[in-house]
Write an enzyme that holds these catalytic residues in place. Structure first.
Site, PDB file in Angstrom:
ATOM      1  N   HIS A 128      39.710  50.489  52.722  1.00 33.47           N
ATOM      2  CA  HIS A 128      39.033  51.456  51.847  1.00 33.47           C
ATOM      3  C   HIS A 128      39.394  52.898  52.193  1.00 33.47           C
ATOM      4  O   HIS A 128      39.354  53.770  51.315  1.00 33.47           O
ATOM      5  CB  HIS A 128      37.530  51.218  51.850  1.00 33.47           C
ATOM      6  CG  HIS A 128      37.140  50.085  50.943  1.00 33.47           C
ATOM      7  ND1 HIS A 128      36.916  50.262  49.598  1.00 33.47           N
ATOM      8  CD2 HIS A 128      36.980  48.763  51.185  1.00 33.47           C
ATOM      9  CE1 HIS A 128      36.631  49.103  49.039  1.00 33.47           C
ATOM     10  NE2 HIS A 128      36.660  48.169  49.980  1.00 33.47           N
ATOM     11  N   GLY A 185      52.258  35.890  24.305  1.00 34.45           N
ATOM     12  CA  GLY A 185      53.446  35.040  24.356  1.00 34.45           C
ATOM     13  C   GLY A 185      54.325  35.318  25.543  1.00 34.45           C
ATOM     14  O   GLY A 185      55.548  35.151  25.474  1.00 34.45           O
ATOM     15  N   GLY A 186      53.723  35.741  26.649  1.00 33.93           N
ATOM     16  CA  GLY A 186      54.487  36.030  27.855  1.00 33.93           C
ATOM     17  C   GLY A 186      55.033  34.768  28.505  1.00 33.93           C
ATOM     18  O   GLY A 186      54.724  33.646  28.108  1.00 33.93           O
ATOM     19  N   SER A 237      52.978  43.468  38.788  1.00 30.53           N
ATOM     20  CA  SER A 237      51.817  42.702  39.239  1.00 30.53           C
ATOM     21  C   SER A 237      52.202  41.917  40.472  1.00 30.53           C
ATOM     22  O   SER A 237      53.205  41.196  40.462  1.00 30.53           O
ATOM     23  CB  SER A 237      51.340  41.760  38.134  1.00 30.53           C
ATOM     24  OG  SER A 237      50.204  41.028  38.555  1.00 30.53           O
ATOM     25  N   ASN A 278      48.280  45.804  41.041  1.00 31.08           N
ATOM     26  CA  ASN A 278      48.793  45.865  39.688  1.00 31.08           C
ATOM     27  C   ASN A 278      48.829  47.316  39.237  1.00 31.08           C
ATOM     28  O   ASN A 278      47.877  48.057  39.480  1.00 31.08           O
ATOM     29  CB  ASN A 278      47.909  45.035  38.750  1.00 31.08           C
ATOM     30  CG  ASN A 278      48.305  45.183  37.293  1.00 31.08           C
ATOM     31  OD1 ASN A 278      47.834  46.083  36.605  1.00 31.08           O
ATOM     32  ND2 ASN A 278      49.151  44.301  36.833  1.00 31.08           N
ATOM     33  N   HIS A 323      46.119  41.603  46.096  1.00 25.94           N
ATOM     34  CA  HIS A 323      46.601  41.750  44.720  1.00 25.94           C
ATOM     35  C   HIS A 323      46.790  43.230  44.439  1.00 25.94           C
ATOM     36  O   HIS A 323      45.993  44.066  44.865  1.00 25.94           O
ATOM     37  CB  HIS A 323      45.574  41.162  43.750  1.00 25.94           C
ATOM     38  CG  HIS A 323      45.696  41.657  42.342  1.00 25.94           C
ATOM     39  ND1 HIS A 323      44.874  42.653  41.840  1.00 25.94           N
ATOM     40  CD2 HIS A 323      46.537  41.326  41.336  1.00 25.94           C
ATOM     41  CE1 HIS A 323      45.197  42.892  40.581  1.00 25.94           C
ATOM     42  NE2 HIS A 323      46.213  42.108  40.256  1.00 25.94           N
TER      43      HIS A 323
END
Length: 302
Positions: free
Chosen positions: A145, A258-259, A92, A108, A106
């Site tokens: 794009h 729980g990261g 990410s 990911n 961004h």
């Protein structure tokens, strides 16, 4: 055959190459790296880039986490995953430039697999990349794009249009009734092409990201800006914060599984501002962002 080791190797290599590329462009960047472990299984490598002359802050995370049960963010729309063990791997990336004329970006890419004894594994790929300009340029939007489409070429005639539409719909702030930026491509739950083809598509997205972003950086990096443009950039960054905290699936998954909180919130800008009921001046460059660029459209036809 599902080859998790090959995915992990590719993601770590891509993280290394992207970091090196950004540092080669902005030699002032300070790299901070953390190797971390998750108590309930897995861990990752977080790399944060700070204090550059071009990039104010950015980072790219690699994570490989696993456990006996998926969090509710993953099972809410996939109840068949309940009671299965899981593995999740991904990169990410978020980059917040200093110059307001360079967009935030961004990227990911990720892979999930959920398993249960005696049953076929359930797996899928997801990810994409999107662009969030503060001051818009038609040339940049077209280029972004065009490369988004290139990433999809060879994977079906309608793949770019399908994933562009998905991106426009996903990166949308419902409470503001506006998109986060000019989109790109976004996909999730991808498994219908078989493992090998889906993995190739993940690689295509990963390899085309820098080809989409860096030419824009080069075109805009030397544009002079004033406090007015900087203030607008910080104001618009607040929308980025709102989306990530309210809607982003990756943020929710990280928190619920729980990261590592420092890695999860790495995507936040170092500075942002809110202003009550602010409106751009009619006919200004700031108004143009809303009137022209924050309206999903066929950028390839512009």
């Amino acid at each position: 055959m599902i080859d998790i080791d090959s995915i992990k190797h590719y993601l770590l290599d891509l993280q290394e190459r992207i970091c090196s590329e950004f540092i080669s462009i902005d030699s002032n960047l300070v790299l901070k790296e953390d190797e971390w472990q998750r108590e309930t299984g897995g861990g990752g490598r977080t790399r944060v880039l700070q204090q550059g002359k071009i990039f104010e802050q950015g980072g790219i995370n690699f994570s490989h986490v696993y456990g006996s049960n998926l969090p509710s963010s993953a099972t809410a729309h996939r109840p068949e995953l309940s009671g299965r063990s899981f593995q999740a791997l991904g990169n990410s990336l978020v980059v917040h430039p200093l110059n307001p004329y360079i967009p935030t970006t961004h990227m990911n890419i990720r892979f999930f697999i959920a398993e249960k004894d005696g049953e076929e594994p359930i797996w899928w790929f997801g990810g994409g990349f999107d662009l969030t300009p503060y001051y818009g340029f038609i040339e940049d939007a077209k280029h972004w794009h065009e490369i988004s489409k290139t990433a999809c070429d060879g994977f079906g005639n309608d793949t770019y249009l399908k994933y562009k539409k998905w991106c426009d719909e996903y990166f949308y702030l419902k409470h503001r009734q506006e998109p986060r930026g000019i989109g790109g491509i976004f996909y999730d739950d991808l498994n219908e092409w078989g493992f090998e083809s889906c993995f190739l598509f993940m690689k295509s997205v990963g390899e085309n990201f820098l080809k989409a972003y860096l030419p824009i950086v080069e075109r805009r990096r030397d544009i002079t800006y004033s406090k007015k443009e900087r203030d607008f950039q910080l104001y618009r960054r607040s929308r980025y914060v709102e989306f990530n905290l309210l809607y982003d699936r990756g943020t929710l998954f990280g928190l619920q599984s729980g990261g590592r909180i420092e890695s999860i919130l790495m995507s936040m800008p170092p500075l942002a501002r809110w202003e009550y009921n602010w409106q751009p001046t009619v006919g200004s460059k700031e108004a143009e962002l809303y009137d022209v660029f924050l309206k999903p459209k066929d950028w390839l036809a512009e």
